[in-house]
Design an enzyme around this catalytic site. Sequence first.
Site, PDB file in Angstrom:
ATOM      1  N   SER A 138       2.188   8.862   0.450  1.00 35.14           N
ATOM      2  CA  SER A 138       2.935   8.580  -1.231  1.00 35.14           C
ATOM      3  C   SER A 138       3.306   9.411  -1.502  1.00 35.14           C
ATOM      4  CB  SER A 138       1.433   8.305  -1.793  1.00 35.14           C
ATOM      5  OG  SER A 138       1.460   8.161  -2.720  1.00 35.14           O
ATOM      6  N   TYR A 151      -8.011  10.066  -3.758  1.00 35.17           N
ATOM      7  CA  TYR A 151      -6.260   9.270  -3.319  1.00 35.17           C
ATOM      8  C   TYR A 151      -5.316  10.822  -3.194  1.00 35.17           C
ATOM      9  CZ  TYR A 151      -2.625   5.814  -2.581  1.00 35.17           C
ATOM     10  OH  TYR A 151      -1.641   5.231  -2.130  1.00 35.17           O
TER      11      TYR A 151
END
Length: 244
Positions: A138, A151
């Site tokens: 990400s 996350y």
Amino acid sequence: MELSHNTILITGGTSGIGLALAQEFKKRDNTVIICGRRADRLDEITLHHPGIITRVCDVADTAQREELVQWLVTNYPGTNVLINNAGIQLLTDLTNPCNLDRVRSEIETNLVAPVHLASLLVPHLRNQEDAAIINISSGLAFAPLSFMPIYCATKAAVHSVSLSLRHQLKDTPIKVYEIAPPAVDTELGHDRRDDKTQSHGGMPVDEFVKEAVEALQNNVYEVAVGQAENLRAKREQMFTVMNP
């Protein structure tokens, strides 16, 4: 990377980036296998996307990961590509005692699963032509959003693991790629939305897949797509912008 005539396992393939990658690779004359937790979604994909092979598997469960790999190499011995895509994105307030079950679930799905699956498949992939491991990280691996710290930390770890795994496999035929998406128009992050089916907006998933596949075709081993490139290139500056 060779984009045709592969046998590809995609985790988290029932929606979003995983399903879009499955459809793209199927169009390119690959054998595509997806896994996910939700049998109903897999049944729906089988109905609407004939030719995509499905398998129920919760990658957060150690035993199910081991069973998945055993089933895969037995039934699809030509498997030569692993795409570690499955992920969950949860809110975590670290200023109060946190729910450790949620923390462990996020870490297990986003980090432990791709590490474990890669390690289980490497002995098999060593003997395959055009073998590859593709980790989906990400842009938040480089500049985190403070309200989803676990996350972001897991994706930073996926980035680090990808670097290490690429080095460990440098004398083997296995290529290791990392694709860092920006915010993509999928259901990811529904933990913070009342309507769990609602998207958070972001880059259209088809546009993301087009850029990701182009990078793979050109053997770009680490690509930050779209706005994720800003997060990678200007991480300190972007952290301040995103976390006022």
